[in-house]
Design an enzyme around this catalytic site. Sequence first.
Site, mmCIF file in Angstrom:
data_model
loop_
_atom_site.group_PDB
_atom_site.id
_atom_site.type_symbol
_atom_site.label_atom_id
_atom_site.label_comp_id
_atom_site.label_asym_id
_atom_site.label_seq_id
_atom_site.Cartn_x
_atom_site.Cartn_y
_atom_site.Cartn_z
ATOM 1 N N ARG A 87 41.139 72.204 17.241
ATOM 2 C CA ARG A 87 41.734 72.484 15.933
ATOM 3 C C ARG A 87 40.751 73.268 15.074
ATOM 4 N NH1 ARG A 87 43.127 67.175 13.236
ATOM 5 N NH2 ARG A 87 44.908 67.221 14.659
ATOM 6 N N ARG A 156 38.427 66.760 5.924
ATOM 7 C CA ARG A 156 39.130 67.686 6.806
ATOM 8 C C ARG A 156 39.316 69.049 6.136
ATOM 9 N NH1 ARG A 156 42.036 64.587 10.719
ATOM 10 N NH2 ARG A 156 40.715 62.817 11.264
ATOM 11 N N LYS A 219 38.842 59.407 7.869
ATOM 12 C CA LYS A 219 39.121 60.795 7.493
ATOM 13 C C LYS A 219 39.424 60.879 5.999
ATOM 14 C CE LYS A 219 43.886 60.200 9.094
ATOM 15 N NZ LYS A 219 44.873 60.612 10.106
ATOM 16 N N LYS A 221 41.195 63.638 3.213
ATOM 17 C CA LYS A 221 41.992 64.857 3.116
ATOM 18 C C LYS A 221 42.029 65.364 1.678
ATOM 19 C CE LYS A 221 44.875 63.695 7.101
ATOM 20 N NZ LYS A 221 46.254 63.496 7.614
ATOM 21 N N CYS A 440 55.793 66.185 14.184
ATOM 22 C CA CYS A 440 54.441 66.200 14.744
ATOM 23 C C CYS A 440 54.517 66.572 16.223
ATOM 24 C CB CYS A 440 53.787 64.836 14.571
ATOM 25 S SG CYS A 440 54.459 63.553 15.652
ATOM 26 N N CYS A 446 49.898 63.768 22.634
ATOM 27 C CA CYS A 446 49.295 62.814 21.707
ATOM 28 C C CYS A 446 49.224 61.424 22.335
ATOM 29 C CB CYS A 446 50.088 62.754 20.403
ATOM 30 S SG CYS A 446 49.402 61.534 19.231
ATOM 31 N N CYS A 485 55.075 58.322 16.071
ATOM 32 C CA CYS A 485 54.507 57.006 15.793
ATOM 33 C C CYS A 485 54.470 56.842 14.278
ATOM 34 C CB CYS A 485 53.111 56.881 16.415
ATOM 35 S SG CYS A 485 51.805 57.709 15.485
ATOM 36 N N CYS A 489 51.654 61.972 10.642
ATOM 37 C CA CYS A 489 51.038 63.299 10.623
ATOM 38 C C CYS A 489 51.959 64.371 10.038
ATOM 39 C CB CYS A 489 50.604 63.693 12.027
ATOM 40 S SG CYS A 489 49.217 62.708 12.652
#
Length: 572
Positions: A87, A156, A219, A221, A440, A446, A485, A489
Amino acid sequence: MDSRVVDRSNDISQPLEALGPDETLKYNSDYLRGSIDLGLLDRVTGGVKFEDNKLMKFHGIYQQDDRDIRDERRRQKLEPAYTFMVRLRLPGGVTTAEQWLKIDELARRHGGDMVRLTTRQTFQFHWVVKEDLKPTIQGLHEVLLDTVAACGDDARTVMAGADPDDSELHAEVVALSKQLSDHIIPKTHAYHEIWYNEAKIASSENEEPFYGRQYMPRKFKIGFAIPPSNDIDIYTQDLGFIAIGGESGLEGFNVVIGGGMGRTDNEADTYPRLGDVIGFIAKDQLIAATDAVMGVQRDYGNRKVRKRARFKYTIDDKGLDFITSEIEARMGGPLEPARAFTFDSNGDRFGWGKTDRGTWNLTLFIENGRIRNTGNYRLMDGLRALAQVHNGKFRLTPNHNVIVSGVTDEKRPQVEALLSEYGIPVDGGHSLLRLNAMACVALPTCPLAMAEAERYLPDLVQKIDPLLEKHGLADTPITIRMTGCPNGCARPYVAEIAFTGRAPGKYNLYLGAGFHGERLNTLYRENIGEAAILETLDGLFARYAQERTSGEHFGNYLHRAGIVGAAEQAAA
């Protein structure tokens, strides 16, 4: 090596082993080096060690395997078909034509002849084998691109609104997103040593002056929104900045803290949360405010229980007033009162739009962000051909679409001719529901996915569209999102209709978010399949068509009619 670290949230020294295993791993990683360099040389396996896989996320890389063939390989006593997702860090989602061509080249050479646009305005390569990781990252370096901090427990890639109404204010915000991103990424030399083959330096306590040995608890954001568009879903960011303009241009930002989408099914102490607007800062306070907010999360975030480590939980555990006062103390003074602003959507507007600079922007629909050639729809080839003649830039939107930016009057006919040649519609070319859909990646790559998303949502939309037409709603915009899930995302919890995967073919159905992301949706049905989904939506569409008021969005109607309960949280 000293095994004791400071748990700043309690202001006492604690044994490292008393914290979560990820904290131990980061602390002992030699600033994200681990044994990654040795693992890349191991040709006995297509994968890397568990610990190095964790550390490689900080370098923008996830180890994955093809779950479509996992069982068959197990029966054959073969290891999983390991490949890697790579990514990019792409602040504001902006790329030059030269960079686009390099990304296209690398995707064809190493990424299975496809590239994916993400919901955070960047590119992902999938299907990259281990021996191609270095050539891929070095190829990006040739055009001044990198993958630093695209994943992992750090800040991120920084988002910035990509609405096609381009302006000087927008340009300034995008420039600030790049400046901020360069400021907040980890400073360890490990990335350059491992991927660019630079000489190793002796690590020191000053190698990470902000992050330290343990980086962030989870993380983090960050994004910039430019009203009236909330295309980045500002209330889902750990830290958001809402641009406030005046007669002299950009004046500053309203600060939003504590958003986050992830949750775990059947665990009530995990949940999505919308961010809170806590005040206003002048634009020259941007770096100081970011350091203060991230510093509070670094020092007070939960490092024992990882599922409770996001900033949203820190705020709820400590209290918003306490967190705000800590931020203000680190900034050296109080925030100003928040200023007025208005959002009207969180989607993209497709087709041509004139900018105040006299040029044109063209927003192209990229279903679920997947760029590849499919029959006569030669999307990948067409965008490459476009990049070969385009003098402006490409901008990725937070809804995984593409804006061809800065097209002159003279160039516009050439752009339209190329798109026609490669079968790419200019105006979106699809139903409103499809244009407002997002999914996603999910299966097969994934490891967290429990159900399909990207590969299934287009088929489901094709079955929902006739229901909308039947009830006279085909021209009514409704946001719809799907994830494999509950981790969120594709930001499902701020969609009017959303699905999160529970098992193959089974989803939780959420309804009633605000049209521009200002309200969370509500769980309406659990663990249902396609037939129940279509039957449920058919009945709701029938009521909506009969009972809605003029201009009333679907999510708002569901609340007014009492079909879903009061939202758990609405943005201030």
